[in-house]
Enzyme design. Structure first.
Site, PDB file in Angstrom:
ATOM      1  N   PRO A   9       0.402   8.340  -5.639  1.00 43.47           N
ATOM      2  CA  PRO A   9       0.517   8.787  -7.024  1.00 43.47           C
ATOM      3  C   PRO A   9       1.467   7.953  -7.881  1.00 43.47           C
ATOM      4  O   PRO A   9       2.513   7.525  -7.409  1.00 43.47           O
ATOM      5  CB  PRO A   9       1.034  10.233  -6.902  1.00 43.47           C
ATOM      6  CG  PRO A   9       1.542  10.359  -5.522  1.00 43.47           C
ATOM      7  CD  PRO A   9       0.767   9.389  -4.682  1.00 43.47           C
ATOM      8  N   ASN A  10       1.034   7.765  -9.107  1.00 46.23           N
ATOM      9  CA  ASN A  10       1.809   7.093 -10.156  1.00 46.23           C
ATOM     10  C   ASN A  10       1.950   5.587  -9.985  1.00 46.23           C
ATOM     11  O   ASN A  10       2.494   4.910 -10.853  1.00 46.23           O
ATOM     12  CB  ASN A  10       3.204   7.737 -10.319  1.00 46.23           C
ATOM     13  CG  ASN A  10       3.088   9.195 -10.708  1.00 46.23           C
ATOM     14  OD1 ASN A  10       2.411   9.506 -11.685  1.00 46.23           O
ATOM     15  ND2 ASN A  10       3.694  10.097  -9.958  1.00 46.23           N
ATOM     16  N   ARG A  17       5.706   2.741 -15.922  1.00 40.99           N
ATOM     17  CA  ARG A  17       6.653   3.754 -15.436  1.00 40.99           C
ATOM     18  C   ARG A  17       8.006   3.111 -15.102  1.00 40.99           C
ATOM     19  O   ARG A  17       8.068   2.094 -14.419  1.00 40.99           O
ATOM     20  CB  ARG A  17       6.086   4.497 -14.216  1.00 40.99           C
ATOM     21  CG  ARG A  17       6.076   3.668 -12.943  1.00 40.99           C
ATOM     22  CD  ARG A  17       5.505   4.396 -11.745  1.00 40.99           C
ATOM     23  NE  ARG A  17       6.327   5.474 -11.262  1.00 40.99           N
ATOM     24  CZ  ARG A  17       6.391   5.843  -9.990  1.00 40.99           C
ATOM     25  NH1 ARG A  17       5.677   5.221  -9.058  1.00 40.99           N
ATOM     26  NH2 ARG A  17       7.138   6.852  -9.624  1.00 40.99           N
ATOM     27  N   TYR A  22      10.932   0.036 -11.205  1.00 45.83           N
ATOM     28  CA  TYR A  22       9.731  -0.495 -10.537  1.00 45.83           C
ATOM     29  C   TYR A  22       9.251  -1.833 -11.087  1.00 45.83           C
ATOM     30  O   TYR A  22       8.263  -2.380 -10.593  1.00 45.83           O
ATOM     31  CB  TYR A  22       8.602   0.547 -10.617  1.00 45.83           C
ATOM     32  CG  TYR A  22       8.982   1.857  -9.948  1.00 45.83           C
ATOM     33  CD1 TYR A  22       9.163   1.925  -8.572  1.00 45.83           C
ATOM     34  CD2 TYR A  22       9.192   3.015 -10.694  1.00 45.83           C
ATOM     35  CE1 TYR A  22       9.540   3.108  -7.952  1.00 45.83           C
ATOM     36  CE2 TYR A  22       9.554   4.212 -10.093  1.00 45.83           C
ATOM     37  CZ  TYR A  22       9.729   4.256  -8.719  1.00 45.83           C
ATOM     38  OH  TYR A  22      10.103   5.427  -8.110  1.00 45.83           O
ATOM     39  N   ASN A  73       1.932   2.548   0.432  1.00 41.11           N
ATOM     40  CA  ASN A  73       3.027   3.081  -0.381  1.00 41.11           C
ATOM     41  C   ASN A  73       2.557   4.459  -0.847  1.00 41.11           C
ATOM     42  O   ASN A  73       1.809   4.568  -1.811  1.00 41.11           O
ATOM     43  CB  ASN A  73       3.331   2.184  -1.579  1.00 41.11           C
ATOM     44  CG  ASN A  73       4.509   2.714  -2.391  1.00 41.11           C
ATOM     45  OD1 ASN A  73       4.938   3.850  -2.204  1.00 41.11           O
ATOM     46  ND2 ASN A  73       5.012   1.902  -3.301  1.00 41.11           N
ATOM     47  N   ALA A  76       5.415   9.438  -4.115  1.00 40.69           N
ATOM     48  CA  ALA A  76       6.185  10.664  -3.892  1.00 40.69           C
ATOM     49  C   ALA A  76       5.734  11.429  -2.644  1.00 40.69           C
ATOM     50  O   ALA A  76       6.529  12.178  -2.057  1.00 40.69           O
ATOM     51  CB  ALA A  76       6.079  11.561  -5.120  1.00 40.69           C
ATOM     52  N   GLU A  97       4.837   0.917   6.014  1.00 42.25           N
ATOM     53  CA  GLU A  97       5.241   1.686   4.823  1.00 42.25           C
ATOM     54  C   GLU A  97       5.982   0.748   3.864  1.00 42.25           C
ATOM     55  O   GLU A  97       6.873   0.012   4.294  1.00 42.25           O
ATOM     56  CB  GLU A  97       6.184   2.808   5.300  1.00 42.25           C
ATOM     57  CG  GLU A  97       6.819   3.626   4.204  1.00 42.25           C
ATOM     58  CD  GLU A  97       7.940   4.534   4.756  1.00 42.25           C
ATOM     59  OE1 GLU A  97       8.381   4.348   5.921  1.00 42.25           O
ATOM     60  OE2 GLU A  97       8.392   5.412   4.005  1.00 42.25           O
ATOM     61  N   HIS A  99       7.958   0.477  -0.016  1.00 37.01           N
ATOM     62  CA  HIS A  99       8.486   1.045  -1.260  1.00 37.01           C
ATOM     63  C   HIS A  99       9.036  -0.077  -2.109  1.00 37.01           C
ATOM     64  O   HIS A  99       9.800  -0.916  -1.609  1.00 37.01           O
ATOM     65  CB  HIS A  99       9.574   2.089  -0.972  1.00 37.01           C
ATOM     66  CG  HIS A  99       9.047   3.215  -0.161  1.00 37.01           C
ATOM     67  ND1 HIS A  99       8.210   4.161  -0.696  1.00 37.01           N
ATOM     68  CD2 HIS A  99       9.167   3.493   1.153  1.00 37.01           C
ATOM     69  CE1 HIS A  99       7.853   4.998   0.261  1.00 37.01           C
ATOM     70  NE2 HIS A  99       8.414   4.622   1.397  1.00 37.01           N
ATOM     71  N   ARG A 106      18.571   5.829  -3.000  1.00 43.71           N
ATOM     72  CA  ARG A 106      18.338   6.636  -4.203  1.00 43.71           C
ATOM     73  C   ARG A 106      18.661   8.114  -3.912  1.00 43.71           C
ATOM     74  O   ARG A 106      19.457   8.403  -3.027  1.00 43.71           O
ATOM     75  CB  ARG A 106      16.904   6.406  -4.685  1.00 43.71           C
ATOM     76  CG  ARG A 106      16.684   4.956  -5.167  1.00 43.71           C
ATOM     77  CD  ARG A 106      15.281   4.731  -5.680  1.00 43.71           C
ATOM     78  NE  ARG A 106      14.999   5.539  -6.861  1.00 43.71           N
ATOM     79  CZ  ARG A 106      13.754   5.728  -7.335  1.00 43.71           C
ATOM     80  NH1 ARG A 106      12.713   5.181  -6.738  1.00 43.71           N
ATOM     81  NH2 ARG A 106      13.571   6.457  -8.417  1.00 43.71           N
TER      82      ARG A 106
END
Ligand code: DQA
Length: 145
Positions: A9-10, A17, A22, A73, A76, A97, A99, A106
């Site tokens: 998502p996103n 965003r 990012y 990725n 969320a 994975e 990110h 974070r």
């Protein structure tokens, strides 16, 4: 070797965003960058992006028996999804994975990854180059066999 790159998502909103986190690169330029990288390495690559958890689970299941490596990725869903973890375990395709941001530095909730347990490696905080590093990890892993 066939690689599937999955974005959750996103990530379709890349470039728009929170660019301070990012970056300014768009989703379509990310796809192009990975495509060119894989082409140069003579790899087949496919892309899938969805904002829906079930669609991500369906795409992972569809990869069973026809894909050699997954770069994922989960956005969320990284921090919440037992379903994506289980799907990766079910197909047992080597997965890395990724990110874009350094999730481990974070908010506390981002420091938890459910999917990590089903991945051979994690790349965080290297921006979109992290996807290319993940491809290299899958290649190296494939050579071991
Ligand atoms: C992300 C980090 C996640 O916490 C966030 O929800 C994302 C993007 C990253 O690439 O840094 O959507 O996975």
């Amino acid at each position: 070797m066939k690689i599937l790159v999955i974005n959750g998502p996103n990530l379709n909103m890349l470039g728009i965003r929170e660019p301070q986190i990012y970056g300014r690169e768009t989703y379509s330029s990310l796809v192009e960058k990975i495509e060119n990288y894989c082409k140069a390495k003579l790899l087949d690559v496919e892309f899938f992006q969805s904002n829906h958890e079930g669609a991500l689970v369906d795409r992972i299941q569809e990869a069973y028996g026809n894909t050699d490596g997954i770069v994922i990725n989960p956005g969320a869903y990284t921090h919440t999804s037992v379903a994506i973890l289980d799907a990766l375990k079910a197909v047992s395709i080597p997965a890395v994975e990724v990110h874009i941001s350094e999730v481990d530095k974070r908010e506390e909730f981002r420091q938890v990854s459910y999917v990590r347990a089903a991945c051979i490696a994690t790349v965080t905080g290297h921006g979109t180059d992290g996807y290319l590093e993940a491809v290299d990890i899958l290649i190296k892993n494939g050579e071991k066999k």
